[in-house]
Design a protein around this motif. Structure first.
Motif, PDB file in Angstrom:
ATOM      1  N   GLU A 182       2.859 -18.538  17.780  1.00  0.00           N
ATOM      2  CA  GLU A 182       2.894 -17.487  18.799  1.00  0.00           C
ATOM      3  C   GLU A 182       1.487 -16.980  19.115  1.00  0.00           C
ATOM      4  N   TYR A 183       0.672 -16.846  18.094  1.00  0.00           N
ATOM      5  CA  TYR A 183      -0.685 -16.340  18.294  1.00  0.00           C
ATOM      6  C   TYR A 183      -1.483 -17.291  19.186  1.00  0.00           C
ATOM      7  N   LEU A 184      -1.377 -18.580  18.916  1.00  0.00           N
ATOM      8  CA  LEU A 184      -2.087 -19.569  19.720  1.00  0.00           C
ATOM      9  C   LEU A 184      -1.592 -19.575  21.168  1.00  0.00           C
ATOM     10  N   ALA A 185      -0.311 -19.301  21.351  1.00  0.00           N
ATOM     11  CA  ALA A 185       0.279 -19.347  22.688  1.00  0.00           C
ATOM     12  C   ALA A 185      -0.016 -18.105  23.517  1.00  0.00           C
ATOM     13  N   THR A 186      -0.133 -16.949  22.848  1.00  0.00           N
ATOM     14  CA  THR A 186      -0.211 -15.695  23.609  1.00  0.00           C
ATOM     15  C   THR A 186      -1.488 -14.879  23.375  1.00  0.00           C
ATOM     16  N   GLU A 187      -2.216 -15.158  22.302  1.00  0.00           N
ATOM     17  CA  GLU A 187      -3.379 -14.320  21.996  1.00  0.00           C
ATOM     18  C   GLU A 187      -4.704 -15.038  22.288  1.00  0.00           C
ATOM     19  N   ARG A 188      -5.047 -16.019  21.473  1.00  0.00           N
ATOM     20  CA  ARG A 188      -6.322 -16.735  21.641  1.00  0.00           C
ATOM     21  C   ARG A 188      -6.207 -18.170  21.155  1.00  0.00           C
ATOM     22  N   GLU A 189      -7.018 -19.050  21.731  1.00  0.00           N
ATOM     23  CA  GLU A 189      -7.206 -20.383  21.189  1.00  0.00           C
ATOM     24  C   GLU A 189      -8.309 -20.306  20.129  1.00  0.00           C
ATOM     25  N   PHE A 190      -8.434 -21.379  19.342  1.00  0.00           N
ATOM     26  CA  PHE A 190      -9.384 -21.384  18.229  1.00  0.00           C
ATOM     27  C   PHE A 190     -10.523 -22.378  18.465  1.00  0.00           C
ATOM     28  N   TYR A 191     -11.659 -22.101  17.810  1.00  0.00           N
ATOM     29  CA  TYR A 191     -12.777 -23.040  17.822  1.00  0.00           C
ATOM     30  C   TYR A 191     -12.584 -24.153  16.801  1.00  0.00           C
ATOM     31  N   PHE A 192     -11.821 -23.857  15.743  1.00  0.00           N
ATOM     32  CA  PHE A 192     -11.583 -24.834  14.684  1.00  0.00           C
ATOM     33  C   PHE A 192     -10.085 -25.007  14.492  1.00  0.00           C
ATOM     34  N   ASP A 193      -9.689 -26.173  14.008  1.00  0.00           N
ATOM     35  CA  ASP A 193      -8.301 -26.377  13.604  1.00  0.00           C
ATOM     36  C   ASP A 193      -8.092 -25.595  12.312  1.00  0.00           C
ATOM     37  N   TYR A 201      -6.612  -7.316   1.572  1.00  0.00           N
ATOM     38  CA  TYR A 201      -5.803  -7.821   2.681  1.00  0.00           C
ATOM     39  C   TYR A 201      -6.359  -7.220   3.965  1.00  0.00           C
ATOM     40  N   ALA A 202      -6.950  -8.070   4.829  1.00  0.00           N
ATOM     41  CA  ALA A 202      -7.635  -7.590   6.031  1.00  0.00           C
ATOM     42  C   ALA A 202      -7.287  -8.468   7.228  1.00  0.00           C
ATOM     43  N   PRO A 203      -6.116  -8.255   7.824  1.00  0.00           N
ATOM     44  CA  PRO A 203      -5.716  -9.043   8.994  1.00  0.00           C
ATOM     45  C   PRO A 203      -6.375  -8.521  10.268  1.00  0.00           C
ATOM     46  N   THR A 204      -6.376  -9.335  11.305  1.00  0.00           N
ATOM     47  CA  THR A 204      -6.879  -8.893  12.604  1.00  0.00           C
ATOM     48  C   THR A 204      -5.755  -8.217  13.383  1.00  0.00           C
ATOM     49  N   PHE A 205      -6.048  -7.808  14.606  1.00  0.00           N
ATOM     50  CA  PHE A 205      -5.057  -7.092  15.420  1.00  0.00           C
ATOM     51  C   PHE A 205      -4.307  -8.047  16.356  1.00  0.00           C
ATOM     52  N   ARG A 206      -3.206  -7.559  16.894  1.00  0.00           N
ATOM     53  CA  ARG A 206      -2.453  -8.266  17.932  1.00  0.00           C
ATOM     54  C   ARG A 206      -2.339  -7.366  19.159  1.00  0.00           C
ATOM     55  N   LYS A 207      -2.059  -7.974  20.281  1.00  0.00           N
ATOM     56  CA  LYS A 207      -1.924  -7.201  21.515  1.00  0.00           C
ATOM     57  C   LYS A 207      -0.789  -6.196  21.445  1.00  0.00           C
ATOM     58  N   ASN A 208       0.306  -6.569  20.769  1.00  0.00           N
ATOM     59  CA  ASN A 208       1.467  -5.678  20.757  1.00  0.00           C
ATOM     60  C   ASN A 208       1.296  -4.484  19.826  1.00  0.00           C
ATOM     61  N   MET A 209       0.223  -4.482  19.028  1.00  0.00           N
ATOM     62  CA  MET A 209      -0.097  -3.343  18.172  1.00  0.00           C
ATOM     63  C   MET A 209       1.058  -2.958  17.236  1.00  0.00           C
ATOM     64  N   GLU A 210       1.795  -3.931  16.754  1.00  0.00           N
ATOM     65  CA  GLU A 210       2.915  -3.648  15.853  1.00  0.00           C
ATOM     66  C   GLU A 210       2.595  -4.132  14.445  1.00  0.00           C
ATOM     67  N   ALA A 211       3.169  -3.466  13.451  1.00  0.00           N
ATOM     68  CA  ALA A 211       2.886  -3.781  12.056  1.00  0.00           C
ATOM     69  C   ALA A 211       3.835  -4.823  11.477  1.00  0.00           C
ATOM     70  N   SER A 212       4.874  -5.182  12.210  1.00  0.00           N
ATOM     71  CA  SER A 212       5.930  -6.036  11.652  1.00  0.00           C
ATOM     72  C   SER A 212       5.435  -7.414  11.235  1.00  0.00           C
ATOM     73  N   VAL A 213       4.383  -7.921  11.867  1.00  0.00           N
ATOM     74  CA  VAL A 213       3.914  -9.272  11.565  1.00  0.00           C
ATOM     75  C   VAL A 213       3.071  -9.313  10.292  1.00  0.00           C
ATOM     76  N   TYR A 214       2.616  -8.173   9.823  1.00  0.00           N
ATOM     77  CA  TYR A 214       1.699  -8.141   8.694  1.00  0.00           C
ATOM     78  C   TYR A 214       2.431  -8.233   7.357  1.00  0.00           C
ATOM     79  N   LEU A 215       1.712  -8.705   6.356  1.00  0.00           N
ATOM     80  CA  LEU A 215       2.220  -8.723   4.986  1.00  0.00           C
ATOM     81  C   LEU A 215       2.322  -7.283   4.490  1.00  0.00           C
ATOM     82  N   GLN A 216       3.481  -6.906   3.966  1.00  0.00           N
ATOM     83  CA  GLN A 216       3.666  -5.520   3.539  1.00  0.00           C
ATOM     84  C   GLN A 216       4.225  -5.392   2.123  1.00  0.00           C
ATOM     85  N   GLU A 217       4.554  -6.488   1.504  1.00  0.00           N
ATOM     86  CA  GLU A 217       5.058  -6.471   0.128  1.00  0.00           C
ATOM     87  C   GLU A 217       4.061  -7.228  -0.749  1.00  0.00           C
TER      88      GLU A 217
END
Length: 385
Positions: A315-326, A214-230
């Motif tokens: 939320e990620y698309l709205a506040t973090e980055r747009e994507f090169y691919f759908d 499990y290797a997610p990227t980071f977010r600006k808010n630097m919080e762990a709540s969005v990640y898979l934890q179970e």
């Protein structure tokens, strides 16, 4: 007007701090056999520069690696460590024939005309828009550094026609893009036994264990709540679908590595954030779970299983980055909830997945063949002659 002047002064002070005006080193001769390398701002021996250096060892070259304190032990014998961001590091760069980096250089002296700078970048392909395509999301200080870095850069490496065009159009870059493949991805074309044994030994688990990373990227808010934890139900689903004994490895992005302590671990869920080489974890793993990380494309090059867990996609698309691919049209199964992820595991279709993966790789004109490091090493040796 005042704010722009204030910002210009701040950037100028940073350039002084980073050694960008240390022209006094120009009085020192350039050593043709010296190569100075850095990766991830001195975090240690890894990424494509590592595999390029491996291919250059024992050939009479003075190879210097700029490394943060505490990371020196990650370097192999024959590579000379110098502390990252120091006056000695600036001196080494100023007298080297070749510079190698996988990120925009932060600490660097003025580059001389006879020196050559190879920028490997830190992914073979990416989902998130970057550099010129993401200026609205990037700090001005970074954009300033990126533009100056691009002017110094002579060569970049690409593993696909898509990436080659991206570097030409979006990196403020006027040099050559070598369509050599990505050195860090060469390991996917080699026997994985030695690497998997190294990983399992380091983690103290049986060699035959199947691994889900499990290797997610980071977010600006630097919080762990969005990640898979179970991971209990994910592990059970993997065992039910694919058989064998599975364990889950957690590997956080370096920008949020400090969050590792917020994840519960046990005999079946292991923390691998501090493992020195992400590529080795991918080689050792049978399946990758990520979100928007470029590691999905590395694993795709290896033709291994990838699943995306993206609970914050909108939320990620709205506040973090747009994507090169759908992201919904990528070959990787997508889930927004833990229950959906488990369902994707249980209903995974290997044949369909491999067909979709092959079609995608054809669409970007991928050229990875496992020979990138040696191809680039030959070019570097020609420069140093």
């Amino acid at each position: 007007m005042f704010s722009k002047l204030k910002q210009a002064v701040r950037l100028f002070k940073q350039r002084i701090q980073f050694g960008n005006f240390t022209y006094q080193y120009w009085f020192l001769p350039i050593q043709k056999n010296k190569i100075v390398v850095s990766a991830h701002y001195g975090r240690g021996y890894g990424d494509s520069p590592k595999y390029m250096v491996d291919a250059l060892m024992n050939q009479g070259l003075d190879i210097v690696w700029l490394v943060q304190k505490g990371q020196e032990t990650s370097l192999p014998e024959g590579v000379r460590p110098v502390s990252y961001g120091t006056k000695q590091a600036l001196r080494e760069l100023a007298t080297a024939q070749v510079w190698i980096d996988n990120c925009r250089q932060k600490y660097s002296p003025p580059k001389r005309k006879s020196q050559r700078y190879i920028q490997t970048w830190h992914s073979p392909l990416r989902l998130k828009k970057i550099e010129k395509d993401a200026v609205n999301y990037l700090p001005q200080a970074y954009i300033d550094r990126a533009k100056r870095d691009a002017k110094k850069c002579d060569y970049m490496l690409a593993g696909s026609a898509f990436s080659q065009e991206l570097y030409r159009n979006s990196f403020w870059f006027q040099g050559d893009v070598w369509l050599t493949g990505t050195p860090r991805c060469d390991v996917f074309f080699q026997d994985s036994t030695i690497i998997k044994r190294r990983v399992t030994t380091d983690l103290d688990i049986p060699f035959a264990t199947k691994l889900a990373l499990y290797a997610p990227t980071f977010r600006k808010n630097m919080e762990a709540s969005v990640y898979l934890q179970e991971f209990t139900h994910v592990k059970l689903a993997l065992q039910a679908k694919f058989g064998g004994c599975w364990k889950v490895l957690i590997r956080l992005h370096p920008n949020v590595a400090h969050l590792a302590t917020e994840f519960s671990t046990d005999n079946d869920v292991l923390q691998a954030t501090d493992y020195p080489d992400m590529q080795e974890l991918l080689v050792a793993s049978d399946l990758l779970i990520t979100d928007y990380s470029s590691s999905m494309f590395d694993m795709g090059i290896a033709r291994k299983k990838v699943m995306l867990y993206t609970p914050d996609l909108a939320e990620y698309l709205a506040t973090e980055r747009e994507f090169y691919f759908d992201i919904k049209e990528l070959p990787f199964p997508l889930a927004k909830k833990p229950t959906e992820l488990i369902n994707q595991v249980l209903h995974f279709d290997e044949i369909t997945y491999q067909q979709l993966l092959a079609t995608f790789n054809d669409s970007i004109k991928q050229c990875e063949n496992g020979e990138a490091a040696s191809a680039v090493a030959n070019k570097i040796k020609a420069i140093c002659q």
